[in-house]
Design a protein around this motif. Structure first.
Motif, PDB file in Angstrom:
ATOM      1  N   ARG A   1      13.832   1.453  -7.888  1.00  0.00           N
ATOM      2  CA  ARG A   1      14.409   1.777  -9.190  1.00  0.00           C
ATOM      3  C   ARG A   1      13.364   1.617 -10.299  1.00  0.00           C
ATOM      4  O   ARG A   1      13.395   2.339 -11.304  1.00  0.00           O
ATOM      5  CB  ARG A   1      15.618   0.880  -9.458  1.00  0.00           C
ATOM      6  CG  ARG A   1      16.449   1.280 -10.669  1.00  0.00           C
ATOM      7  CD  ARG A   1      17.671   0.392 -10.804  1.00  0.00           C
ATOM      8  NE  ARG A   1      18.695   0.723  -9.804  1.00  0.00           N
ATOM      9  CZ  ARG A   1      19.054  -0.068  -8.811  1.00  0.00           C
ATOM     10  NH1 ARG A   1      18.488  -1.248  -8.654  1.00  0.00           N
ATOM     11  NH2 ARG A   1      19.992   0.316  -7.959  1.00  0.00           N
ATOM     12  N   CYS A   2      12.424   0.704 -10.091  1.00  0.00           N
ATOM     13  CA  CYS A   2      11.375   0.455 -11.084  1.00  0.00           C
ATOM     14  C   CYS A   2      10.111   1.267 -10.812  1.00  0.00           C
ATOM     15  O   CYS A   2       9.126   1.145 -11.558  1.00  0.00           O
ATOM     16  CB  CYS A   2      11.019  -1.030 -11.095  1.00  0.00           C
ATOM     17  SG  CYS A   2      12.363  -2.108 -11.634  1.00  0.00           S
ATOM     18  N   GLY A   3      10.117   2.074  -9.740  1.00  0.00           N
ATOM     19  CA  GLY A   3       8.928   2.846  -9.406  1.00  0.00           C
ATOM     20  C   GLY A   3       7.879   2.050  -8.658  1.00  0.00           C
ATOM     21  O   GLY A   3       6.762   2.532  -8.450  1.00  0.00           O
ATOM     22  N   ASN A   4       8.218   0.856  -8.232  1.00  0.00           N
ATOM     23  CA  ASN A   4       7.246   0.001  -7.543  1.00  0.00           C
ATOM     24  C   ASN A   4       7.315   0.264  -6.040  1.00  0.00           C
ATOM     25  O   ASN A   4       7.823  -0.552  -5.268  1.00  0.00           O
ATOM     26  CB  ASN A   4       7.530  -1.472  -7.854  1.00  0.00           C
ATOM     27  CG  ASN A   4       6.396  -2.379  -7.417  1.00  0.00           C
ATOM     28  OD1 ASN A   4       5.519  -1.969  -6.663  1.00  0.00           O
ATOM     29  ND2 ASN A   4       6.405  -3.604  -7.905  1.00  0.00           N
ATOM     30  N   VAL A   5       6.786   1.428  -5.621  1.00  0.00           N
ATOM     31  CA  VAL A   5       6.849   1.774  -4.202  1.00  0.00           C
ATOM     32  C   VAL A   5       5.909   0.905  -3.380  1.00  0.00           C
ATOM     33  O   VAL A   5       6.128   0.719  -2.183  1.00  0.00           O
ATOM     34  CB  VAL A   5       6.560   3.276  -3.967  1.00  0.00           C
ATOM     35  CG1 VAL A   5       7.656   4.129  -4.562  1.00  0.00           C
ATOM     36  CG2 VAL A   5       5.206   3.678  -4.510  1.00  0.00           C
ATOM     37  N   ILE A   6       4.875   0.358  -4.003  1.00  0.00           N
ATOM     38  CA  ILE A   6       3.971  -0.530  -3.268  1.00  0.00           C
ATOM     39  C   ILE A   6       4.738  -1.751  -2.776  1.00  0.00           C
ATOM     40  O   ILE A   6       4.642  -2.140  -1.608  1.00  0.00           O
ATOM     41  CB  ILE A   6       2.792  -0.972  -4.159  1.00  0.00           C
ATOM     42  CG1 ILE A   6       2.010   0.249  -4.674  1.00  0.00           C
ATOM     43  CG2 ILE A   6       1.873  -1.916  -3.391  1.00  0.00           C
ATOM     44  CD1 ILE A   6       1.350   1.060  -3.597  1.00  0.00           C
ATOM     45  N   GLU A   7       5.532  -2.362  -3.661  1.00  0.00           N
ATOM     46  CA  GLU A   7       6.331  -3.518  -3.260  1.00  0.00           C
ATOM     47  C   GLU A   7       7.402  -3.118  -2.253  1.00  0.00           C
ATOM     48  O   GLU A   7       7.625  -3.812  -1.247  1.00  0.00           O
ATOM     49  CB  GLU A   7       6.994  -4.168  -4.469  1.00  0.00           C
ATOM     50  CG  GLU A   7       7.862  -5.367  -4.095  1.00  0.00           C
ATOM     51  CD  GLU A   7       8.582  -5.977  -5.286  1.00  0.00           C
ATOM     52  OE1 GLU A   7       9.365  -6.917  -5.069  1.00  0.00           O
ATOM     53  OE2 GLU A   7       8.368  -5.517  -6.427  1.00  0.00           O
TER      54      GLU A   7
ATOM     55  N   GLU B   1       5.256 -12.747   1.517  1.00  0.00           N
ATOM     56  CA  GLU B   1       4.078 -13.607   1.406  1.00  0.00           C
ATOM     57  C   GLU B   1       4.160 -14.565   0.227  1.00  0.00           C
ATOM     58  O   GLU B   1       3.490 -15.598   0.213  1.00  0.00           O
ATOM     59  CB  GLU B   1       2.818 -12.735   1.295  1.00  0.00           C
ATOM     60  CG  GLU B   1       2.473 -11.972   2.567  1.00  0.00           C
ATOM     61  CD  GLU B   1       3.432 -10.857   2.929  1.00  0.00           C
ATOM     62  OE1 GLU B   1       3.417 -10.389   4.086  1.00  0.00           O
ATOM     63  OE2 GLU B   1       4.213 -10.427   2.048  1.00  0.00           O
ATOM     64  N   GLY B   2       5.014 -14.251  -0.751  1.00  0.00           N
ATOM     65  CA  GLY B   2       5.196 -15.141  -1.902  1.00  0.00           C
ATOM     66  C   GLY B   2       6.341 -16.114  -1.738  1.00  0.00           C
ATOM     67  O   GLY B   2       6.631 -16.898  -2.639  1.00  0.00           O
TER      68      GLY B   2
END
Length: 336
Positions: A184-190, A169-170
């Motif tokens: 790897r950064c823990g950003n499971v939402i992304e 979307e971006g």
């Protein structure tokens, strides 16, 4: 040609060309590594399905095991988003008729682009159409480009669709490497947004030291891929077991308060009082809560676990499927 009736056919996983069913010849084939079968891959597979339905022929995907990068750099294996069994399950859920997983070995690596087309696509599979991504390469020294494939297809009698980059979307390109970096950064939402479904792992519950039960938080201990890039820490999770879905909280890491050993996934199911030993679990990751911490003792750890559980419940209470595919994968459990 015999008319194809996909609803009457079972899903096939083919690991050797000699095993390729004759009734699947003449189909539309999507070609790629498809690690994660993320939204960009799904766009390619949807084009494959549309062509297959238009021409009433089988819809196929052609992939490779192991990942070619792992073959060429065995000391730096690719952290897989979807192991072979999961890849097949996702493609089945999307509606394909078969996944062909060619062994990526020295013989395949040395095959020229011309021979790849002739021996595999034409002679073995007898394809009528092909769909591939804009950046896919194949054949010795990666000489086969999408444009090469288009030219070869024109000469050999099959059409080629080259799918453009799929963007989020971006406006950023969706890729497996982006998803690995997000995990790897823990950003499971992304990561989940790019996958189009919630990232999940399948594993069998092992016997542990039962320390969690003594703390009031019994856990199911799971060994996952040692090459996983999943960030160590605490997660809100949804778990499928025995055909039922449970909310829970999970810790992935080395248990620094007690052990500080090899990474282990420990899952606590809310409001569950049963025996999970030796059962197969699917753990879907909904949110990252915090990193691993070392506590002074059990009391401090229990206090933090209470806070983690409350936060996880709040996240899971408002959880909705990301897509029909997400809903299907979250409620199924498949083991080879």
């Amino acid at each position: 040609m015999t008319q194809w009736h996909p609803v009457s056919q079972r899903f096939h996983i083919v690991e050797e060309l000699a095993q390729f069913p004759a009734q699947l010849r003449g189909g539309v084939v999507a070609i790629g590594n498809f690690d994660g079968v993320h939204r960009a891959h799904q766009a390619i597979l949807q084009q494959t399905l549309q062509l297959a339905r238009t021409y009433k022929v089988p819809a196929l995907a052609l992939s490779f095991e192991p990942h070619p990068r792992s073959f060429f750099q065995p000391d730096k294996p690719v952290s897989r988003l979807s192991p072979a069994a999961q890849k097949g399950e996702i493609m089945k859920a999307l509606g394909l008729d078969a996944l062909i997983q060619l062994p990526f070995n020295a013989q395949l690596a040395s095959l020229s682009a011309e021979d790849f087309v002739r021996q595999i696509l034409v002679d073995a599979l007898g394809i009528t159409h092909s769909v591939t991504g804009y950046d896919f390469h194949f054949g010795k020294a990666r000489r086969g480009t999408p444009e090469f494939l288009r030219g070869a297809g024109a000469a050999q009698g099959f059409s080629v669709v080259i799918a453009p980059a799929e963007r989020d979307e971006g406006g950023a390109v969706i890729s497996s490497s982006r998803i690995r970096e997000a995990l790897r950064c823990g950003n499971v939402i992304e990561a989940n947004a790019l996958l189009g479904y919630r990232y999940y792992v399948d594993a069998c519950v092992q016997h542990g030291d039962k320390r969690g039960r003594l703390l009031g938080y019994p856990t199911a201990n799971l060994q996952i891929d040692p090459h996983s890039v999943l960030k160590e820490g605490i997660y809100a999770v949804r778990v499928a077991v025995d055909g039922l879905i449970h909310d829970g909280v999970a810790s992935y890491g080395r248990r620094p308060t007690f052990v500080d050993g090899q990474p282990l996934l420990e899952v606590h199911l809310f409001d569950f009082d049963g025996d999970l030993y030796d059962k197969n679990l699917r753990v879907s990751f909904a949110g990252y809560l915090r990193g691993e911490m070392k506590f002074d003792g059990p009391e401090a750890l229990i206090q933090q676990m209470d806070l983690d559980s409350a936060q996880a419940r709040a996240i899971l209470d408002s959880l909705r499927p990301l897509s029909p595919l997400d809903n299907s994968l979250a409620t199924q459990l498949h083991f080879e």
